[in-house]
Design a protein around this motif. Structure first.
Motif, short mmCIF file in Angstrom:
data_model
loop_
_atom_site.label_atom_id
_atom_site.label_comp_id
_atom_site.label_asym_id
_atom_site.label_seq_id
_atom_site.Cartn_x
_atom_site.Cartn_y
_atom_site.Cartn_z
N ARG A 6 -68.63 32.54 11.81
CA ARG A 6 -68.87 33.91 12.27
C ARG A 6 -67.57 34.59 12.69
NH1 ARG A 6 -74.24 33.74 16.18
NH2 ARG A 6 -75.65 32.67 14.73
N LEU A 7 -66.73 33.81 13.36
CA LEU A 7 -65.45 34.37 13.80
C LEU A 7 -64.58 34.73 12.61
CD1 LEU A 7 -63.44 34.95 16.13
CD2 LEU A 7 -62.68 32.58 15.92
N TRP A 8 -64.49 33.84 11.64
CA TRP A 8 -63.65 34.10 10.48
C TRP A 8 -64.18 35.29 9.66
CZ3 TRP A 8 -58.98 33.42 9.13
CH2 TRP A 8 -58.57 33.50 7.80
N ALA A 9 -65.49 35.48 9.65
CA ALA A 9 -66.08 36.60 8.92
C ALA A 9 -65.69 37.95 9.51
CB ALA A 9 -67.60 36.46 8.89
N ARG A 10 -65.22 37.95 10.76
CA ARG A 10 -64.84 39.20 11.42
C ARG A 10 -63.32 39.43 11.40
NH1 ARG A 10 -68.35 40.08 16.81
NH2 ARG A 10 -67.74 42.20 16.30
N ARG A 11 -62.60 38.68 10.55
CA ARG A 11 -61.14 38.76 10.55
C ARG A 11 -60.61 40.13 10.15
NH1 ARG A 11 -62.94 36.07 6.19
NH2 ARG A 11 -62.08 36.54 4.12
N ARG A 12 -61.34 40.85 9.32
CA ARG A 12 -60.90 42.19 8.94
C ARG A 12 -61.35 43.23 9.97
NH1 ARG A 12 -58.96 41.74 3.83
NH2 ARG A 12 -59.80 40.03 2.52
N GLU A 13 -62.53 43.03 10.50
CA GLU A 13 -63.07 43.95 11.50
C GLU A 13 -62.36 43.81 12.85
OE1 GLU A 13 -67.26 44.55 13.96
OE2 GLU A 13 -67.17 43.22 12.22
N ARG A 14 -62.10 42.58 13.28
CA ARG A 14 -61.46 42.32 14.57
C ARG A 14 -60.29 41.35 14.40
NH1 ARG A 14 -64.94 43.88 18.89
NH2 ARG A 14 -63.10 43.53 20.16
N PRO A 15 -59.20 41.76 13.75
CA PRO A 15 -58.09 40.83 13.50
C PRO A 15 -57.44 40.31 14.78
CG PRO A 15 -57.45 43.08 12.98
CD PRO A 15 -58.93 43.10 13.21
N THR A 16 -57.37 41.15 15.81
CA THR A 16 -56.76 40.71 17.07
C THR A 16 -57.59 39.60 17.71
OG1 THR A 16 -55.86 42.93 17.43
CG2 THR A 16 -55.94 41.44 19.33
N LEU A 17 -58.89 39.76 17.68
CA LEU A 17 -59.77 38.74 18.24
C LEU A 17 -59.59 37.41 17.52
CD1 LEU A 17 -62.15 37.74 19.99
CD2 LEU A 17 -63.70 38.72 18.26
N VAL A 18 -59.55 37.45 16.19
CA VAL A 18 -59.40 36.22 15.41
C VAL A 18 -58.06 35.57 15.71
CG1 VAL A 18 -59.27 35.28 13.08
CG2 VAL A 18 -60.97 37.02 13.62
N PHE A 19 -57.00 36.37 15.82
CA PHE A 19 -55.67 35.82 16.10
C PHE A 19 -55.63 35.16 17.48
CE2 PHE A 19 -51.55 36.44 18.19
CZ PHE A 19 -50.75 35.66 17.35
N VAL A 20 -56.15 35.86 18.49
CA VAL A 20 -56.14 35.30 19.85
C VAL A 20 -57.01 34.05 19.92
CG1 VAL A 20 -56.71 35.75 22.27
CG2 VAL A 20 -55.62 37.53 20.90
N ALA A 21 -58.17 34.08 19.25
CA ALA A 21 -59.04 32.91 19.25
C ALA A 21 -58.34 31.72 18.61
CB ALA A 21 -60.34 33.23 18.51
N ALA A 22 -57.63 31.95 17.50
CA ALA A 22 -56.90 30.87 16.85
C ALA A 22 -55.81 30.32 17.77
CB ALA A 22 -56.29 31.36 15.54
N LEU A 23 -55.16 31.20 18.50
CA LEU A 23 -54.11 30.78 19.43
C LEU A 23 -54.69 29.91 20.54
CD1 LEU A 23 -51.07 31.19 20.02
CD2 LEU A 23 -51.72 33.14 21.46
N VAL A 24 -55.81 30.34 21.11
CA VAL A 24 -56.44 29.59 22.20
C VAL A 24 -56.95 28.24 21.70
CG1 VAL A 24 -58.37 29.56 23.83
CG2 VAL A 24 -57.04 31.65 23.51
N LEU A 25 -57.59 28.24 20.53
CA LEU A 25 -58.10 26.99 19.97
C LEU A 25 -56.96 26.00 19.71
CD1 LEU A 25 -60.79 28.30 17.45
CD2 LEU A 25 -61.20 27.04 19.56
N THR A 26 -55.86 26.50 19.18
CA THR A 26 -54.71 25.64 18.92
C THR A 26 -54.16 25.05 20.21
OG1 THR A 26 -54.13 26.94 16.96
CG2 THR A 26 -52.41 25.54 17.90
N ALA A 27 -54.04 25.89 21.24
CA ALA A 27 -53.51 25.42 22.53
C ALA A 27 -54.39 24.34 23.14
CB ALA A 27 -53.36 26.60 23.48
N LEU A 28 -55.70 24.53 23.07
CA LEU A 28 -56.62 23.56 23.67
C LEU A 28 -56.71 22.27 22.84
CD1 LEU A 28 -59.57 25.86 24.81
CD2 LEU A 28 -57.68 24.99 26.17
#
Length: 438
Positions: A6-28
């Motif tokens: 669901r998150l990846w499906a919103r990459r064009r609609e909410r690119p900032t959200l997807v980027f920040v989510a990827a950053l947080v997931l990577t950190a954790l």
């Protein structure tokens, strides 16, 4: 579709959200390896010594010998000793009775971590999301990669247990709200989830009185308040049944000492320790501010409509690490259910879910981020030392905690009509005056 899908499906609609989510997931996901590397190479990265569980274990042993649960230090305080209400010892007794110290501490940490993991799954399910099996496994790794969780495990602290209770309290509250649209017309016997939510919240307050603001959502619904009161009665009975009056009298002194310590000047961030977190030490009159904000949280909780129950819950929990008299990094574990709730709220209202993730990331980076700012940066850039008086403002967790609290407060305020329509009142007054003058 999975949550990641669901998150990846919103990459064009909410690119900032997807980027920040990827950053947080990577950190954790990476942090367990980072912590292992830090412990292998630097003395400041402590191991799993279970120091706080040692204080609990010592209190159990004193209780069994008929001695006082609480030990004063030479300075007259209670630093480094058992600081919980007497009844909380009953949580640790099964572990210390069956196992030696280190295995008992490991069993305590593992069982409370499992409790937190299951509680977060329940909270996600209550929000209406169905986790796949691999997402449940991934959630376990993400929880284990949250720095305050690892710190809690190293100390053998109670924060994992408290975080699990808060997760279940939030889930029960949401399940109750989804089951019944009319919250005020039901009897208590028809409100099992409301009662369970209130009971779990009450136990949190018993374990640590500093967590009192988590009870904000109890003010929002009389049934949850009833659940809290009903849970308090057996807890009080257990405390009186197993512990004497002197233990409870001494605990009042412990509470007074803790409030006084919260009023003292904070040690400099340069005297860094991993649990260091002093959110309001840079403000004059911090105790007064704490009281005012807590009253404000209570007031908003009373005024908020039923649809704001999730935001009210998040507001009360997020207030704890920010406004409790004495706070530490392991208090941030309670922000995990806050992040889950506020992510759902912000996504549903098409708000700023990426800010929730930024707040969580700042909290995750707090301990070693602060150390880097006050130790490494001045060593590399001597001019940075001129900012020493403002070091308390550089606490990453302060801004992450404030961001989560602010998002929850904004959500509650926006859902609450704080205006008063005076026209009907004035019209009524005019009619009464006209009739009287006629």
């Amino acid at each position: 579709m999975s949550l990641i899908g669901r998150l990846w499906a919103r990459r064009r609609e909410r690119p900032t959200l997807v980027f920040v989510a990827a950053l947080v997931l990577t950190a954790l996901l990476a942090y367990p390896f980072v912590d292992w590397w830090l412990r292998a190479n630097f003395e400041f990265a402590s191991g799993f010594r279970f120091g706080d569980f040692g204080a609990y274990n010592a209190a159990v042993e004193r209780w069994q010998r008929g001695e006082s649960l609480y030990r004063r230090t030479e300075e007259g305080g209670f630093w480094g000793t058992y600081l919980y209400p007497p009844v909380v010892l009953l949580l640790f007794r099964p572990f210390t009775a069956l196992l030696e110290f280190r295995p008992a501490a490991m069993a305590w940490v593992l069982s409370t971590a499992l409790f937190l993991w299951v509680g977060l799954q329940a909270l996600v399910a209550a929000m209406g999301y169905d986790l796949r099996w691999f997402e449940r496994v991934g959630l376990a790794w993400l929880v284990a990669g949250f720095q305050p969780v690892i710190l809690t495990a190293k100390l053998g602290q109670t924060s994992l247990f408290v975080g699990g209770l808060l997760s279940f309290a939030g889930a029960a509250m949401i399940w109750d709200g989804r089951r019944s649209a009319d919250l005020t017309g039901e009897s208590l016997l028809e409100s099992p989830w409301a009662l369970a939510s209130g009971a779990a919240t009450a136990v949190v307050g018993v374990v640590k009185f500093a967590y009192a603001p988590v009870g904000a959502h109890l003010l929002h619904d009389r049934r949850r308040m009833a659940g809290a009161l009903l849970a308090t009665v057996p807890v009080l009975w257990l405390s009186i049944r197993f512990f004497d009056v002197e233990a409870h009298r001494t605990y009042l002194e412990v509470l007074r000492w803790g409030v006084e310590k919260g009023s003292d000047d904070a040690r400099s961030p340069t005297l860094w320790l991993a649990p260091y977190y002093k959110p309001l030490a840079w403000l004059p009159g911090a105790q007064m501010l704490r009281a005012v904000v807590c009253l404000g949280v209570a007031g908003l909780s009373v005024l908020a409509p039923p649809r704001a129950r999730r935001s009210v819950f998040a507001l009360g929990v997020a207030a704890v690490p920010l406004f409790a008299p004495q706070t530490y990094v392991y208090y941030f574990v309670a922000l995990l259910p806050v992040a889950v709730v506020m992510l759902a709220v912000e996504l549903e209202r098409d708000g700023r879910p990426e800010l929730v993730l930024v707040g969580l990331l700042l909290v995750h980076l707090h301990s070693y981020g602060l150390k880097f700012l006050v130790h490494n940066v001045p060593a590399a850039v001597p001019a940075f030392e001129a900012l020493r008086p403002a070091y308390l403002l550089f606490q990453p967790g302060l801004w992450g905690n404030a961001l989560l609290f602010g998002l929850a407060a904004r959500s509650v305020v926006q859902s609450t009509d704080l205006t008063i329509d005076l026209l009907p009142i004035l019209d009524g007054a005019e009619n009464q005056t006209s009739e009287g003058d006629g």
